[in-house]
Design an enzyme around this catalytic site. Sequence first.
Site, PDB file in Angstrom:
ATOM      1  CG  ASP A  29       5.459  26.931 -23.567  1.00 21.65           C
ATOM      2  OD1 ASP A  29       5.995  27.902 -24.123  1.00 21.65           O
ATOM      3  OD2 ASP A  29       5.795  25.761 -23.799  1.00 21.65           O
ATOM      4  CG  ASP A  53       3.822  30.893 -27.105  1.00 18.16           C
ATOM      5  OD1 ASP A  53       4.108  30.888 -28.304  1.00 18.16           O
ATOM      6  OD2 ASP A  53       4.326  30.123 -26.269  1.00 18.16           O
ATOM      7  CG  ASP A  64       4.910  26.224 -28.488  1.00 14.08           C
ATOM      8  OD1 ASP A  64       5.642  26.354 -29.478  1.00 14.08           O
ATOM      9  OD2 ASP A  64       5.280  26.469 -27.332  1.00 14.08           O
TER      10      ASP A  64
END
Length: 890
Positions: free
Chosen positions: A626, A630, A328
Amino acid sequence: MSATLWHTIETEETLQKLDSSTSGLSSAEVEEKVSRHGKNLLPSRKRLTLFRIILDQFMSSLIYVLLAAAIVALILEEYSDAGFIFLVLIINAVIGAFQEWKAEEKASALENLIKLKVKTMRDGKVRVIDSEDLVPGDIVMLESGNKVPADIRILRENNLTAEEAILTGESMAIDKQSETLEKEKAAVSERSNMLFAGTTITTGRGTGVVVSTGLDTEIGKIASSLTELSTGKAPLVKRMEIFTRKISFIVLGACLVLGVTGYYSGIPIKEIFFFVVAVAVSAIPEGLPIAMTVALSIGASRMAKRNVIIRKLTAVEGLGSCTFIATDKTGTLTVDQQTARVIVLPGAIPFKVSGEGYNGKGDITAPDGEKAFVKTSPEFGDLIRAVTICNEGDLSQDDGGWSYAGDPIDVALLCLTYKAGSTPMKILEQVEKVSEVPFESERQYAAVYYKEKGKEQLQISVKGAIEKIRERIDAEKNSEMLEKAVKYAADGYRILAVGGGPVEEVMPVGELPFMELLGFIALIDPLRPEAAAAVEACHRAGVQVAMVTGDHPATSLAIAREVGIAKTREELITGDELSAISSKAGTEFLDILKSKRVFSRVSPQQKQVIVESLREAGHFIAVTGDGVNDAPALKTANIGVAMGYGTDVAKDTSSIIISDNNFASIAAGIEEGRFTYSNLRKIIYLLISTGAAELITIGLALAFMLPLPFLPVQLLWLNLVTNGIQDVALAFEAGEKKVMRQAPRRPDEAIFDPLMIRQTLISAAVIGLLAFGLWYHLLNHLHWEESIARNAVLMLMVLLQNFHALNCRSETRSVFRIPLKKNLVLIFGILAAQSIHVVALQLPIMQTILSLYPIAWQHWLYLFLTASSILFAMEIFKLYLKKKNLVIRK
């Protein structure tokens, strides 16, 4: 109803479709809708029971073989043998269950994301209810700080923004409005007239109608999809499954061949059973489950010290095996705090800004390299004062550090005030505010009319979108600055124009007077200081890194270039572009994915498809995340890595949590994972080579028509007590730094690679020949009594294992080049293993159980010198490998 494109429907029609109105639902309507749609809840995660956790510890091929051996021992009434094996199984189950139970204690309920109080209209009156009681058609009122309880179509709003990172990955709050959108296939991040369950209202107020609840919300859809996804197995699990299957076949094969051979040699059936048990005990590395669990636990402890929290023990080695990291952006590679990086003054003069995050640490540097302060120049001072006066944020320092509140951009601007050598209080106490125009997304600016104390001249400070402010300035005069602003925006920066100067009167809201362009500020969520070095370390270790984010393409590419993930625009692909190629054939689609390193504006489903495709292509893939968005990818990956500040959903789906949210910790985890795998190989090398040596000794005794050199219970003593101490001690071996300069292990690489096979065969042959040679010599030449000779051979085998444990400290380096202090636990373990055996020789109870006798010190010294030859034999082998350059990558 869940398939309705609510963002494309007018507000009046939305209310009609939901059988609602601006005065809300009646109690009767609510009751009917509850029966139809159910509660506004997501399914809670069913926690594993302690019984199930303990049961899972026995789900292994190696455990099955051990159980079979224990059952055979019971049938033969060899209760001590069976007791030893059951003891191993119990200890392994206790250690493994304890680790997993601790992780299970941290499990969290998914519904906590939307279980809260909410203000709604019922029966024409404002009421506060539990969010779980909401139904489609309910009118909900929200304001800054509120968590959104369901998916909502906005009816009215005032300066409304929402932070949606858990769904979209977008680092900035999203401006919200009520106007209908035309684009039917708009991504979640583009549906500006919608609010989504689990997100947070950042600023302003809004009223909307609930359109989806529970599993029909965007979060609910993701929660539902998780139950349908297959979880990628950790690399260690895959390798150990292959390894234990091979061990099982070897054990069964050896038992069958030697048993049949013994039968045709005239050995009685009962003795053959004893013999088969002895072979099984020799071949099965009984101590391996315990040693593996301890090694993984030590790895988990070491990782915790480097901010990597392990939820599942098999994941310890997983990071070290990964060949690809899909990371990410926001909060992992970046600090997740908007920060000014460049200030451009009239004449296109750029000032650089250092420091990260919401604090006053850092400097503003002029083009000549000197630090800039409020008094450095009138132009610079005017801009700093303007962004401080026209500001609704708060930033202050006290003994506890820096504290802040308000809009992130306002806070970021106040950081400049401190870096310029002043404070907001010093500047504000010199002025008197006359009128304020707060920022709203429709206006695209905020303004403050003020007078300097002691003066009558009215002045204005304005900040906002450069497109808006350029309408009220001399664009021709500032053409160079405007061009530069466009360039910074194309590079992923957020541009904030600053204007000001004297004015005649306070203008009506929505109108601005002509003013001077004081400059513009380029802001970005900056890179973590350690991120670039960590990415480089991954690349050096042969691990590919890609960024998968819901953020803007320009911003994503800018960060990717800075961190070293990508270099050109050709390496970036957006969610829309990904959708356009998803229909291509598998290999063509995968070829396109392989050439990309930045995936921006991707949906949760697209991220999951990317991960699944790379996994199916042969990668061991680790995924960081997070947010709720995801979770599908985290579950699909071989190793799911959640950020410590992230959502409970992400943590619950992952096997690893990074407590400091830093990509650098992932690189550290890769290193520790490789250390752990290396130690696991050392343990397996010790156990399999010594087990094979015992088989060779037994096989040679059978071939020469000699009695068995070991009793089954003596083999268990060797494998569990003496070796069992040393193999666990090998788990404490310090790692070799060179592991991060080597390519990752191939996904199809087995634990028993060519190097492991060579060293195992050679060491087993040397140990087996030495032990059999002594057995043959004592029986045929010295004519010792069988039990006394067996006692001496057992002592020799213990000493051989002691010396061989030193060989196992490294598969390629000389034992004489590895300092003893690097693993004092092993040194004490070797001494303990030898001491325990010597003590057992003297204890009557152990003499009875193991058929032991005391040994004279002269004989012990002879055996000690004989056993030391294994050390030098393996040193010659390592020297040979080095000379022939046969070590490929270990």
